[in-house]
Design an enzyme around this catalytic site. Structure first.
Site, short mmCIF file in Angstrom:
data_model
loop_
_atom_site.label_atom_id
_atom_site.label_comp_id
_atom_site.label_asym_id
_atom_site.label_seq_id
_atom_site.Cartn_x
_atom_site.Cartn_y
_atom_site.Cartn_z
N ASN A 32 52.33 35.39 -64.43
CA ASN A 32 53.47 36.31 -64.30
C ASN A 32 54.11 36.54 -65.67
O ASN A 32 54.31 37.67 -66.10
CB ASN A 32 54.54 35.74 -63.35
N ASP A 33 54.41 35.43 -66.33
CA ASP A 33 55.02 35.57 -67.66
C ASP A 33 54.00 35.96 -68.71
O ASP A 33 54.31 36.72 -69.63
CB ASP A 33 55.74 34.28 -68.06
N CYS A 78 48.70 29.37 -61.94
CA CYS A 78 49.75 29.25 -60.92
C CYS A 78 50.59 30.52 -60.80
O CYS A 78 51.57 30.54 -60.06
CB CYS A 78 50.63 28.03 -61.16
N GLU A 117 51.91 30.50 -70.72
CA GLU A 117 52.51 31.75 -70.25
C GLU A 117 53.06 32.58 -71.39
O GLU A 117 53.73 33.58 -71.17
CB GLU A 117 53.56 31.48 -69.16
N HIS A 152 61.06 42.60 -55.16
CA HIS A 152 61.58 41.83 -54.01
C HIS A 152 60.89 42.24 -52.73
O HIS A 152 60.56 41.43 -51.88
CB HIS A 152 63.07 42.08 -53.85
C1 PEP Z 1 54.46 32.41 -64.15
O1 PEP Z 1 55.14 32.82 -65.10
O2 PEP Z 1 53.33 32.89 -63.85
C2 PEP Z 1 54.95 31.31 -63.31
C3 PEP Z 1 54.19 30.78 -62.37
O3 PEP Z 1 56.23 30.88 -63.51
P1 PEP Z 1 57.51 31.66 -62.92
O4 PEP Z 1 57.00 32.75 -62.02
O5 PEP Z 1 58.30 30.62 -62.21
O6 PEP Z 1 58.15 32.16 -64.17
MG MG Z 2 56.85 31.66 -65.80
#
Ligand code: PEP
Ligand code: MG
Length: 680
Positions: free
Chosen positions: A567-568, A615, A544, A308
């Site tokens: 991210n995932d 993304c 992801e 955060h």
């Molecule tokens: C990701 O997982 O990279 C993504 C963009 O989706 P979120 O962060 O919303 O899970």
């Molecule tokens: Mg994601």
């Protein structure tokens, strides 16, 4: 009077977020509503009062409703309890982080350059880049200090007016922070500030404070003593999670108290010169309260780049280094440091030449940023003529307008969760249609990728009853949930396909791990197109989950594009919870394993004539940009403030050089090696 016994099924009991939903429903009725739990009794319209009942999972409560609309009120409350009341996963996570912070071992930063890095000066500490920028200044250890509470009583009306004004100002601060976080697409993280807002509206709390003012106590004294007393009761509850809500009460109480104490409320505890804040970790509210005039940047001992703290720092454009280890906590107050949020270094007691060099870099950085903003409307084309599209990640219509101003060439990720969270029933098709239409129009024809609902498991919705999951990150989330609840997906797809007639909307499905999921979702979309008699739109999936990356050649036949959610993808490839406080330092999207999955995805897509975006947060990481470009990624979708700088960075690259760099990165053994390679 109507009454009913009911068991709270919520796995975490009647904690802040479910309690907040309950209170909001109760407030919608005139009737007097009381909740009983054992010997204790609470006003159902007061969050604090409800929290102090200490209702744990599986406990029975007794609800009594008295008033004209008692039937409707009781029915609504029972319904919302039965539907699960949502969960406080975020707050729990924050509470866990706070609880664990003192023991948190500074992570070995395998994923980042180590002290043996030739580039790291000897008098420096290596942390992780939290937010970009370089600052120089004395350090200041952030600890909460006592505020001098004004005890002089003016008059009842003056004290009440002061209190009201302070509360309004505090709400304004929380609203601003909430909006900043939404603009970063972190709406669910921002939910903690909703709880703080609710506490500021708590009827019982306010009544108690006003009663003390009536007895000639100053507003500050009345506020402080009431908050302290309530927090003490909450802190004394057996349940550690509930007890942690005392911290929220103190946090929000302190915010109001600082305002009442003058000095504009936010930074009266700070020295009067600009400082580099050092702390173990910062709560979202601490970070929100940092005044840009006093705080040059900050460094935390724990936390990570996706914590955060770091997310807020980026939202506030505040240079930050995170996960620097406990050594920083032992530094003397006031020693001068250079904090480099780009490389993640803290240089202690720098010499004149180091300061001069840092100032030159700082100046160059500022000029680059300003120049990047000036030309943000121009495309991102490398010096040898290779174009990369730069789009924005957004979480609402307001950000769409900002994205366009920042030079975004489209929306690469519209996180639609913001429409579905924090409410007791799903948004209807027409409501969704209006939002998607507004966003499409705000983008003036530029493409907008609408990601279908990505909730479930870790982000439960109160109106969807799902069995409790032991490991929600591996459970019924994303497309799995939507296919399990096709009515949700149907409404959303209808809204998007209708709105697509008024702009360029594309559809993207999240968390796809198996071809059958994509085919089922596409089939539903095709069916809706026929039903509405509208043309189809481009459709793609997020990559992801490792299985999707590995099977990208198979998926490519059935999509128009891929967007890689790093991210995932990082979380699932490295088997590290993306929010885990101790693993944050190791969870690095530049790990060669992830780069190899990105490489495979891009190759499969290009072979099939499809394009690929990124993304996830990695798309805006300055060390990752050249590698992603070199791997052939066609689009980078980043947070709105990052759009101009990422565009500028791409313009300075040589595509053929990035291709060589990317090949070398794929051959690296560790994320640390990759980062050192880029630094060279
Ligand atoms: C990701 O997982 O990279 C993504 C963009 O989706 P979120 O962060 O919303 O899970
Ligand atoms: Mg994601």
């Amino acid at each position: 009077m109507k009454q009913q016994d009911i068991v709270i099924q919520n796995p975490t009991g009647l904690h802040a977020r479910p309690a907040k939903i309950f209170v909001n429903i109760a407030k919608g009725f005139q009737a007097d509503i009381r909740v009983f739990h054992g010997e204790k009794k609470a006003n159902a319209k007061s969050l604090i009062s409800l929290l102090t009942l200490g209702v744990e999972s599986g406990s029975q409560i007794h609800i009594e409703v008295d008033g004209e609309d008692e039937d409707a009120a009781l029915t609504a409350l029972v319904e919302v309890i039965e539907s699960g009341l949502g969960e406080e996963e975020l707050i729990e996570r924050v509470a866990n982080e706070v609880e664990q912070a003192p023991e948190a071992v500074a992570p070995e930063k395998e994923g980042k350059p180590q002290t043996e890095s030739t580039a790291l000066p000897e008098n420096s500490i290596q942390g992780i880049p939290g937010a970009p920028g370089i600052v120089i200044g004395p350090i200041y250890h952030l600890k909460h200090t006592e505020i001098k509470v004004e005890e002089t009583f003016e008059s009842e009306s003056a004290e009440k007016n002061q209190l009201q004004a302070a509360i309004e100002k505090a709400k304004g601060q929380l609203t601003r922070l909430h909006a900043q976080m939404l603009a970063q697409g972190v709406g669910s993280e921002a939910a903690i500030f909703d709880v703080h807002m609710e506490l500021l509206d708590d009827v019982e709390l306010l009544d108690a404070v006003l009663a003390k003012i009536n007895q000639r106590q100053s507003a500050a004294l009345a506020w402080q003593s009431t908050i302290d007393a309530r927090a003490k009761v909450v802190a004394g509850l057996d349940d550690p999670l509930l007890a942690a809500r005392a911290a929220d009460l103190h946090d929000v109480g302190y915010r109001v108290l600082r305002i009442l104490a003058g000095a504009d409320g936010e930074n009266s505890v700070f020295p009067d010169h600009p400082v580099v804040v050092v702390a173990d970790d910062l709560s979202p509210s601490d970070t929100a309260s940092l005044d840009r005039d006093k705080v040059l940047g900050f460094c935390t001992a724990s936390g990570g780049p996706t914590s955060h703290t770091a997310i807020i720092a980026r939202a506030l454009s505040l240079p930050a280094v995170v996960s620097a280890g406990e050594r920083v906590l032992a530094l003397d107050d006031d020693i001068t440091v250079i904090l480099n949020g780009d490389s993640g270094w803290i240089t202690l007691k720098p010499g004149d030449d180091e300061i001069a060099k840092a100032k030159a870099m700082q100046q160059a950085g500022q000029e680059t940023r300003l120049e990047a903003q000036r030309v943000s409307g121009e495309p991102a084309i490398t010096i040898d003529g290779h174009r990369v599209e730069i789009a924005a990640n957004i979480g609402g219509a307001a950000e769409a307008r900002e994205a366009l101003i920042s030079g975004a060439e489209g929306v690469g990720l519209l996180r639609t969760e913001f429409l579905f969270l924090e409410r007791t029933n799903p948004p209807l098709e027409d409501e969704q249609f209006a939002v998607y239409r507004d966003i499409a129009q705000a983008m003036q024809g530029a493409p907008v990728i609408v990601r279908t609902l990505d909730v479930g498991g870790d982000k439960p919705l109160p109106y969807i009853k799902m069995p409790e999951e032991i490991n929600p990150f591996l459970g019924v989330r994303g497309i799995r949930l939507c296919l399990a609840r096709p009515e949700l997906l149907r409404e959303q797809l209808r809204a998007v396909l209708r709105a697509a007639q008024q702009g360029t909307l594309r559809i993207m499905f999240p968390m796809v791990s198996d071809l059958s999921e994509l085919l089922a979702a596409r089939a539903l979309a095709d069916e809706i197109c026929t039903e509405l008699d509208v043309p189809s739109v481009e459709m793609g999936i997020m990559i992801e989950v490792p299985s999707a990356a590995l099977m990208a050649d198979v998926f490519a036949e059935h999509v128009d594009f891929f967007s890689i959610g790093t991210n995932d993808l990082t979380q699932y490839t490295l088997a590290m919870d993306r929010m885990h406080p101790q693993l944050a330092g190791k969870s690095d999207g530049l790990h060669p394993a992830i780069l190899r999955l990105i490489d495979a995805t891009v190759k499969a897509a290009h072979d099939a004539g499809k394009w690929v975006g990124v993304c996830g947060e990695l798309g805006a990481d300055p060390q990752a940009v050249p590698i992603l470009v070199g791997l052939g990624v066609d689009e980078l979708s980043v947070t709105v403030p990052a759009v101009p700088t990422v565009k500028a960075q791409v313009r300075a690259l040589d595509y053929s050089e990035t291709q060589t760099l990317a090949r070398r990165a794929l051959a690296c053994a560790t994320a640390s090696d990759v980062r050192q390679l880029v630094e060279k």
